[in-house]
Design an enzyme around this catalytic site. Structure first.
Site, PDB file in Angstrom:
ATOM      1  N   SER A  88       0.830  -1.201   0.000  1.00 27.91           N
ATOM      2  CA  SER A  88       0.000   0.000   0.000  1.00 27.91           C
ATOM      3  C   SER A  88       0.869   1.257   0.000  1.00 27.91           C
ATOM      4  O   SER A  88       1.564   1.546  -0.976  1.00 27.91           O
ATOM      5  CB  SER A  88      -0.951  -0.030   1.196  1.00 27.91           C
ATOM      6  N   LEU A  89       0.880   1.985   1.102  1.00 27.71           N
ATOM      7  CA  LEU A  89       1.727   3.172   1.239  1.00 27.71           C
ATOM      8  C   LEU A  89       3.177   2.865   0.885  1.00 27.71           C
ATOM      9  O   LEU A  89       3.891   3.705   0.319  1.00 27.71           O
ATOM     10  CB  LEU A  89       1.634   3.677   2.677  1.00 27.71           C
ATOM     11  N   ARG A 113      -1.552  12.228   0.274  1.00 28.22           N
ATOM     12  CA  ARG A 113      -2.353  11.003   0.172  1.00 28.22           C
ATOM     13  C   ARG A 113      -3.044  10.697   1.496  1.00 28.22           C
ATOM     14  O   ARG A 113      -4.222  10.321   1.531  1.00 28.22           O
ATOM     15  CB  ARG A 113      -1.452   9.837  -0.229  1.00 28.22           C
ATOM     16  N   HIS A 197      -8.431   0.904   0.185  1.00 29.61           N
ATOM     17  CA  HIS A 197      -8.318   0.021  -0.984  1.00 29.61           C
ATOM     18  C   HIS A 197      -9.660  -0.586  -1.368  1.00 29.61           C
ATOM     19  O   HIS A 197      -9.738  -1.738  -1.790  1.00 29.61           O
ATOM     20  CB  HIS A 197      -7.245  -1.041  -0.766  1.00 29.61           C
TER      21      HIS A 197
END
Length: 312
Positions: A88-89, A113, A197
């Site tokens: 993810s990040l 973000r 997500h």
């Protein structure tokens, strides 16, 4: 020796992360001192006096700054990746390792973000639940049936037998109950602040698309395995488009791990904090060499550990 770097995602953060690295390594200090997250990043990372480190808008830039600094420290020791991926990040940190983004820009985008994701999740009664011991087809079917109650989607394929579902609370809880009825061993609610997500994060994707119009993305110097693809991008894919898609669609971490091994790396190194990705590797590729590094002590031990792996 070819190494694959795996970068930790949100959830691995903890107060004190990076404090010993900052004290010992000028390269780490330079990375954090040069970062602009819109708040005192070092104070939040090292001591978190106001208890905000677990809030998305703070977590994300702190994690990326940590990864940038530790990547630079390892590079000074000649430890560099032949391929990179992140959870993810962590994909933003992987892009830094690949030369796509400079460190300051990576941290700035992570801060943006984090804010965009927090804004998108605001007001949504959401949940994320880890489903253990079920296959992808079972989880997907449970989510499809539960979607009559709202959004319920598989959002993280971490490793065999560990899939996270997310979305609107009632629908996610129904999907988890259906998965249990169909053989899942256990369902564990996760402490998160939004339905990450999933399609509910489309506003964050839209915000990122606009932000990326002002960002210069360079061509990667090494292969990067992208979350939403589970592998490398094709000629038709652009990195900004993949990052926009990533925030609102499933993370295929298991697939990224398999794809990294297929590139011929000899070992994987998890760039912490935490060891979650090392666990995913062990469950996905039993016996595959994987090492984790987070502290100054672990940095100093890493060269010798890599020599041991190489001599096997």
């Amino acid at each position: 020796m070819k190494l694959g770097f795996l970068y930790a995602g949100q959830g691995a953060q903890h107060p004190g992360m990076g404090a010993d690295l900052y004290e010992k390594y000028p390269a780490f200090r330079a990375a954090l001192d040069g970062a602009d997250a819109g708040f005192d990043l070092k104070t939040v990372s090292f001591s978190d006096p106001d208890g905000v480190l677990n809030e998305t808008q703070y977590t994300q830039p702190c994690m990326v700054a940590f990864a940038v600094g530790l990547t630079d420290v390892l590079a000074e020791k000649g430890i560099v990746p032949a391929a990179a991926a992140g959870l993810s990040l962590g994909e933003y940190s992987a892009l830094y390792a690949a030369g796509v983004l400079d460190g300051r820009t990576a941290v700035e985008i992570a801060a943006f973000r984090g804010r965009a994701m927090a804004d998108a999740a605001a007001g949504v009664e959401s949940a994320m639940i880890a489903v253990l011991g079920a296959d992808r087809e079972t989880v997907a079917a449970a989510c499809a049936e539960a979607s009559a109650l709202g959004v319920a989607e598989p959002c993280n394929f971490n490793c065999p037998g560990q899939i996270v579902i997310g979305g609107e609370k009632a629908a996610v809880e129904k999907a988890a109950a259906l998965a249990r009825e169909r053989g899942a061993r256990r369902c564990m609610p996760l402490k998160v602040s939004g339905p990450f997500h999933t399609s509910l994060l489309k506003p964050a994707g839209d915000a990122l698309r606009r932000r990326f119009e002002t960002v210069a993305f360079r061509e990667p110097k090494i292969p990067v395995l992208h979350n939403c693809l589970g592998g490398q991008r094709t000629a038709e894919d652009t990195i900004p488009a993949l990052l926009e898609r990533q925030v609102q669609s499933s993370v295929y971490m298991e697939d990224c791990i398999r794809a990294m091994a297929a590139l011929g790396v000899d070992a994987m190194v998890e760039i912490g904090p935490g060891r979650a990705l090392s666990g995913f590797v062990k469950k996905t590729l039993p016996g595959f060499p994987v090492l984790a590094v987070e502290t100054a002590e672990e940095v100093e031990k890493l060269p010798e550990l890599l020599k041991e792996v190489e001599s096997r």
